[in-house]
Design a protein around this motif. Structure first.
Motif, short mmCIF file in Angstrom:
data_model
loop_
_atom_site.label_atom_id
_atom_site.label_comp_id
_atom_site.label_asym_id
_atom_site.label_seq_id
_atom_site.Cartn_x
_atom_site.Cartn_y
_atom_site.Cartn_z
N LEU A 29 0.87 -1.17 0.00
CA LEU A 29 0.00 0.00 0.00
C LEU A 29 0.90 1.22 0.00
CD1 LEU A 29 -2.86 1.21 0.30
CD2 LEU A 29 -2.54 1.07 2.75
N GLN A 30 0.67 2.11 -0.94
CA GLN A 30 1.55 3.26 -1.07
C GLN A 30 0.73 4.54 -1.02
OE1 GLN A 30 4.18 2.80 -4.35
NE2 GLN A 30 4.79 0.80 -3.70
N SER A 31 1.24 5.54 -0.34
CA SER A 31 0.56 6.82 -0.27
C SER A 31 1.00 7.66 -1.45
CB SER A 31 0.94 7.52 1.04
OG SER A 31 0.37 8.80 1.07
N SER A 32 0.04 8.19 -2.21
CA SER A 32 0.40 8.98 -3.37
C SER A 32 -0.20 10.38 -3.35
CB SER A 32 -0.03 8.25 -4.65
OG SER A 32 -1.40 7.96 -4.59
N ALA A 33 -1.03 10.70 -2.37
CA ALA A 33 -1.61 12.04 -2.25
C ALA A 33 -1.77 12.36 -0.76
CB ALA A 33 -2.96 12.11 -2.96
N ASN A 34 -1.58 13.63 -0.41
CA ASN A 34 -1.72 14.06 0.96
C ASN A 34 -3.19 14.36 1.22
OD1 ASN A 34 -1.50 15.06 3.50
ND2 ASN A 34 -0.16 16.77 2.97
N LEU A 35 -3.85 13.51 1.98
CA LEU A 35 -5.28 13.66 2.25
C LEU A 35 -5.52 14.04 3.71
CD1 LEU A 35 -6.59 10.54 0.31
CD2 LEU A 35 -6.30 12.87 -0.52
N ALA A 86 -5.67 13.54 -8.46
CA ALA A 86 -4.50 12.76 -8.07
C ALA A 86 -4.94 11.36 -7.68
CB ALA A 86 -3.78 13.43 -6.90
N LEU A 87 -3.99 10.44 -7.70
CA LEU A 87 -4.25 9.07 -7.25
C LEU A 87 -4.07 9.00 -5.74
CD1 LEU A 87 -2.28 7.06 -9.97
CD2 LEU A 87 -4.74 7.52 -9.88
N ILE A 110 -2.51 -2.88 -10.30
CA ILE A 110 -2.47 -1.66 -9.50
C ILE A 110 -3.90 -1.16 -9.37
CG2 ILE A 110 -1.70 0.74 -9.39
CD1 ILE A 110 0.82 -0.06 -10.77
N THR A 111 -4.30 -0.83 -8.14
CA THR A 111 -5.62 -0.30 -7.86
C THR A 111 -5.46 1.03 -7.12
OG1 THR A 111 -6.43 -2.56 -7.61
CG2 THR A 111 -7.84 -0.81 -6.77
N ALA A 112 -6.29 2.00 -7.47
CA ALA A 112 -6.20 3.31 -6.81
C ALA A 112 -7.57 3.99 -6.83
CB ALA A 112 -5.17 4.19 -7.51
N ASP A 113 -7.70 5.00 -5.98
CA ASP A 113 -8.85 5.90 -6.00
C ASP A 113 -8.40 7.21 -6.63
OD1 ASP A 113 -10.35 4.01 -4.58
OD2 ASP A 113 -9.76 4.86 -2.65
N VAL A 114 -9.32 7.91 -7.28
CA VAL A 114 -9.02 9.22 -7.86
C VAL A 114 -9.70 10.28 -6.99
CG1 VAL A 114 -9.25 10.72 -9.88
CG2 VAL A 114 -8.87 8.27 -10.19
N VAL A 115 -8.92 11.26 -6.56
CA VAL A 115 -9.46 12.37 -5.78
C VAL A 115 -9.32 13.66 -6.56
CG1 VAL A 115 -9.09 11.31 -3.51
CG2 VAL A 115 -7.31 12.71 -4.51
#
Length: 118
Positions: A29-35, A86-87, A110-115
């Motif tokens: 699990l990788q963090s790709s956006a600051n939420l 961003a992902l 690869i699975t991600a959410d789009v914000v």
């Protein structure tokens, strides 16, 4: 006697065929956006991209780094990001399958959410 030998041979062959196949799964699990603040909305959930490599006697396919990059490119080709998106919540899953000790298949998903940021 001949029937007994044939049945024994089939049982041994079947056992070898079933025991020489294996599969393993692992992912990160990788963090790709600051939420951390409430300045975003989810635009899409669980978008995916995949790539596969096949090796015969360990020869062929692509390096693992390329598999991950190809899966990400597949995900973004199917779901292009717009301005301000961003992902987030990105996961990378790798599945290794070995058949008869000869053929290995490596699949990367690869699975991600789009914000979308406000």
């Amino acid at each position: 006697m001949k029937t007994k030998s044939i049945i024994t041979g089939l049982l041994i062959s079947g056992s070898l065929a079933l025991t020489s196949c294996a599969s393993s799964h692992y992912g990160t699990l990788q963090s790709s956006a600051n939420l951390s603040s409430n300045n975003f909305n989810y635009s899409a959930n669980s978008i995916t991209g995949t790539s596969t490599a096949t090796y015969i006697f360990g020869i062929g396919g692509m390096k693992r780094q390329s598999l991950v990059d190809e899966a990400k490119q597949d995900m973004l080709a199917k779901n292009p990001l717009q301005k301000g998106q961003a992902l987030a919540n990105t996961t990378v899953n790798i599945k290794n399958s070995m058949m008869f000790g000869i053929v290995q298949e490596v699949m990367c998903t690869i699975t991600a959410d789009v914000v979308t940021f406000n």
